[in-house]
Design an enzyme around this catalytic site. Sequence first.
Site, short mmCIF file in Angstrom:
data_model
loop_
_atom_site.label_atom_id
_atom_site.label_comp_id
_atom_site.label_asym_id
_atom_site.label_seq_id
_atom_site.Cartn_x
_atom_site.Cartn_y
_atom_site.Cartn_z
CG HIS A 73 -2.10 -0.90 1.09
ND1 HIS A 73 -3.24 -0.77 1.82
CD2 HIS A 73 -2.30 -1.96 0.26
CE1 HIS A 73 -4.12 -1.71 1.47
NE2 HIS A 73 -3.56 -2.44 0.53
CE1 TYR A 201 -4.68 3.71 9.30
CE2 TYR A 201 -5.22 3.38 11.62
CZ TYR A 201 -4.46 3.07 10.50
OH TYR A 201 -3.47 2.10 10.59
N PRO A 293 -3.62 0.43 19.23
CG PRO A 293 -5.55 -0.75 18.72
CD PRO A 293 -4.83 -0.13 19.85
CE LYS A 297 4.36 3.30 13.40
NZ LYS A 297 4.37 2.62 12.10
CE1 TYR A 384 -0.79 3.76 9.58
CE2 TYR A 384 0.14 3.07 7.47
CZ TYR A 384 -0.81 2.92 8.48
OH TYR A 384 -1.76 1.94 8.38
P1 FAD Z 1 2.35 -11.78 21.93
O1 FAD Z 1 1.88 -11.84 20.54
O2 FAD Z 1 1.37 -11.41 22.99
O3 FAD Z 1 3.01 -13.18 22.28
C1 FAD Z 1 3.34 -13.56 23.58
C2 FAD Z 1 3.29 -15.07 23.71
O4 FAD Z 1 3.69 -15.44 25.02
C3 FAD Z 1 1.88 -15.63 23.53
O5 FAD Z 1 1.90 -16.68 22.59
C4 FAD Z 1 1.47 -16.09 24.90
O6 FAD Z 1 0.58 -17.19 24.87
C5 FAD Z 1 2.82 -16.46 25.50
N1 FAD Z 1 2.84 -16.42 26.97
C6 FAD Z 1 2.21 -15.54 27.79
N2 FAD Z 1 2.47 -15.83 29.08
C7 FAD Z 1 3.29 -16.92 29.07
C8 FAD Z 1 3.90 -17.68 30.09
N3 FAD Z 1 3.71 -17.39 31.38
N4 FAD Z 1 4.68 -18.73 29.73
C9 FAD Z 1 4.88 -19.03 28.43
N5 FAD Z 1 4.32 -18.33 27.41
C10 FAD Z 1 3.53 -17.29 27.74
N6 FAD Z 1 -1.22 -4.47 17.03
C11 FAD Z 1 -1.42 -3.78 15.93
O7 FAD Z 1 -0.49 -3.15 15.44
N7 FAD Z 1 -2.68 -3.79 15.34
C12 FAD Z 1 -3.73 -4.52 15.87
O8 FAD Z 1 -4.81 -4.53 15.33
C13 FAD Z 1 -3.52 -5.24 17.03
N8 FAD Z 1 -4.52 -5.95 17.60
C14 FAD Z 1 -4.27 -6.64 18.77
C15 FAD Z 1 -5.30 -7.35 19.40
C16 FAD Z 1 -5.09 -8.01 20.62
C17 FAD Z 1 -6.21 -8.78 21.30
C18 FAD Z 1 -3.80 -7.97 21.21
C19 FAD Z 1 -3.52 -8.68 22.53
C20 FAD Z 1 -2.76 -7.27 20.56
C21 FAD Z 1 -3.00 -6.60 19.35
N9 FAD Z 1 -2.00 -5.87 18.69
C22 FAD Z 1 -2.22 -5.19 17.58
C23 FAD Z 1 -0.66 -5.83 19.17
C24 FAD Z 1 0.22 -6.84 18.48
O9 FAD Z 1 -0.55 -7.94 18.10
C25 FAD Z 1 1.31 -7.17 19.46
O10 FAD Z 1 2.09 -5.99 19.59
C26 FAD Z 1 2.17 -8.36 19.09
O11 FAD Z 1 1.41 -9.54 19.18
C27 FAD Z 1 3.38 -8.43 20.01
O12 FAD Z 1 4.03 -9.66 19.85
P2 FAD Z 1 4.73 -10.37 21.08
O13 FAD Z 1 5.34 -11.60 20.49
O14 FAD Z 1 5.58 -9.40 21.80
O15 FAD Z 1 3.57 -10.75 22.09
C1 DHB Z 2 -5.02 -3.18 11.36
C2 DHB Z 2 -4.87 -2.92 12.68
C3 DHB Z 2 -4.39 -1.70 13.08
O1 DHB Z 2 -4.22 -1.43 14.37
C4 DHB Z 2 -4.08 -0.71 12.17
O2 DHB Z 2 -3.64 0.48 12.59
C5 DHB Z 2 -4.22 -0.99 10.84
C6 DHB Z 2 -4.69 -2.23 10.43
C7 DHB Z 2 -5.54 -4.49 10.93
O3 DHB Z 2 -5.78 -5.32 11.80
O4 DHB Z 2 -5.73 -4.70 9.74
#
Ligand code: FAD
Ligand code: DHB
Length: 396
Positions: A73, A201, A293, A297, A384
Site C-alpha cells: 500500500h 482511519y 493499535p 505499531k 506510519y
Molecule cells: P504476543 O503476541 O502477545 O506473544 C506472547 C506469547 O507469550 C503468547 O503466545 C502467549 O501465549 C505467551 N505467553 C504468555 N504468558 C506466558 C507464560 N507465562 N509462559 C509461556 N508463554 C507465555 N497491534 C497492531 O499493530 N494492530 C492490531 O490490530 C492489534 N490488535 C491486537 C489485538 C489483541 C487482542 C492484542 C492482545 C494485541 C494486538 N495488537 C495489535 C498488538 C500486536 O498484536 C502485538 O504488539 C504483538 O502480538 C506483540 O508480539 P509479542 O510476540 O511481543 O507478544
Molecule cells: C489493522 C490494525 C491496526 O491497528 C491498524 O492500525 C491498521 C490495520 C488491521 O488489523 O488490519
Amino acid sequence: MKRTQVAIVGAGPAGLLLGQLLHKEGIDTLILERRSADHVAGRIRAGVLEQGTVDVLERAGVASRLHAEGLIHDGVEIGFRGRRHRIDLKALTGKSVTVYGQTEVTRDLMNARAASGAPSVYEAEDVALHELGESSARVTYWHQGVAHEVACDFIAGCDGFHGVSRRSIPTSALKIFERVYPFGWLGVLADVPPPWKELIYANSERGFALASMRSPTRVRCYLQCSLEDRVENWTDEQFWDEFRRRIGEELAAVVPTAPSIEKSIAPLRSFVAEPLRFGRLFLAGDAAHIVPPTGAKGLNLAVSDVLYLYEALSGHYREKTASSLDAYSPRCLRRIWRAERFSWWMTRQLHRFTDDAFGTHMQQTELEYLFESQAAQTSMAENYVGLPFSGYGEKW
Ligand code: FAD
Ligand code: DHB
C-alpha cells in the site's frame, strides 16, 4: 538438568522471530509457550508491516509467502466529517507498507521453526525464571505432568503483556509509564472483497472506525466501542450498520453486511516498562511495552526489539564483551518512545473523547492542519511507514 544458550519465553511473533534469527547464527534456543500451537496460530491481531519489518523477516528467511501474498500500500486515508483525505506515503517518504496479517507472519515463523528442528515446548505450564542476577540463569516449567528445569546463559522474555517475565523483575528495578484510554476496539473479520483500496482511519462524530483488509477477499474492520461492551452485544448486522454510519456516505453505499468469521474486543493502552533488562533477562515486544493499535505499531515494534536483541546476543557471543548487551535497553527505548508518541497522537486525533470540548477543537485543528500542510503529512507518513532502525554499535 538440560541446558540451552537462550531460553525464550513465549511463541508470539517476538519469540518465534528471535528463535529463528539466533538459530541462523548457530545459537541454541529453547522456546517455551503456555498455549497450544493451534491457539497461537489462530490468533487474529495486527495487519500492517513496515518496510523495516519486512527487511528483518527477509533476513530471517521467512519472507517468501509474504512477498507472494502481501499487499503493498502506497497510501492511507483519514476520514473526517464525511470526507476522505489521502496521505501519499510513497510520494512523501519513498516508502510503502505491506498488508499481511500477524496470523500469517506467525504461521511462517512456526513453519520455519519446525523445519529448523530447534526445540519448542507448547502448553508449557507454570514457567518460572530463576537466578536472573547470577552467572547462569534457570527456567523451570511443567509439561504433560512432568517437571522440567533448564539452565541457560540468557532468558528472552517475549511472553506479551500478561506474561511471567516482566513480573519476575523486582518492582523496585522497573519504572512503569502508563495511559489507559476510556474505550476499546471491536474488530470483525469477514470473507468479502474490500470495497476500499487502502486503509481508512475515520474520525466520525459517532466514534472512530477503521477499514482494513487481509487479502483481496477478506476485510478487517474496527469500531471504537465502550469498555463495558461485550462481543455478544453486537450482531453482525449491528456492526455493519454502525460501521456504515461512521465510514462516510460514499462507502456506506457499498459496504455489505458480511457474516463475521471472528469478532473480538481489545482495550487501548499505552505502556512502557524501563529498562528492558534485569541481569540475564531481556524483555522484548509486548512484554515490555504496549501501544494503542491506532497506527499499527505493536507488531512492528516487537520486531525492532527482536532485531536489537538478536544483535546484542550474537554480538556478545562473537565479541565476548558485555557492551552489546548493555546497549540493548537504551537502544530499544529510543524507538519505543517514538512509536508510543505516534500511536498516542493518532489515537488522540481520531477517537471520540467524552466531555472534552477543548480537546475536540484541538482534534479538529490538528486534522485540518494535517490535510492542508505537506510538512504535517510528511511527519505523519514517516512515522506510519516506520522510523529508521539505529545501526548496531551506533551512538543514540
Ligand atoms: P504476543 O503476541 O502477545 O506473544 C506472547 C506469547 O507469550 C503468547 O503466545 C502467549 O501465549 C505467551 N505467553 C504468555 N504468558 C506466558 C507464560 N507465562 N509462559 C509461556 N508463554 C507465555 N497491534 C497492531 O499493530 N494492530 C492490531 O490490530 C492489534 N490488535 C491486537 C489485538 C489483541 C487482542 C492484542 C492482545 C494485541 C494486538 N495488537 C495489535 C498488538 C500486536 O498484536 C502485538 O504488539 C504483538 O502480538 C506483540 O508480539 P509479542 O510476540 O511481543 O507478544
Ligand atoms: C489493522 C490494525 C491496526 O491497528 C491498524 O492500525 C491498521 C490495520 C488491521 O488489523 O488490519
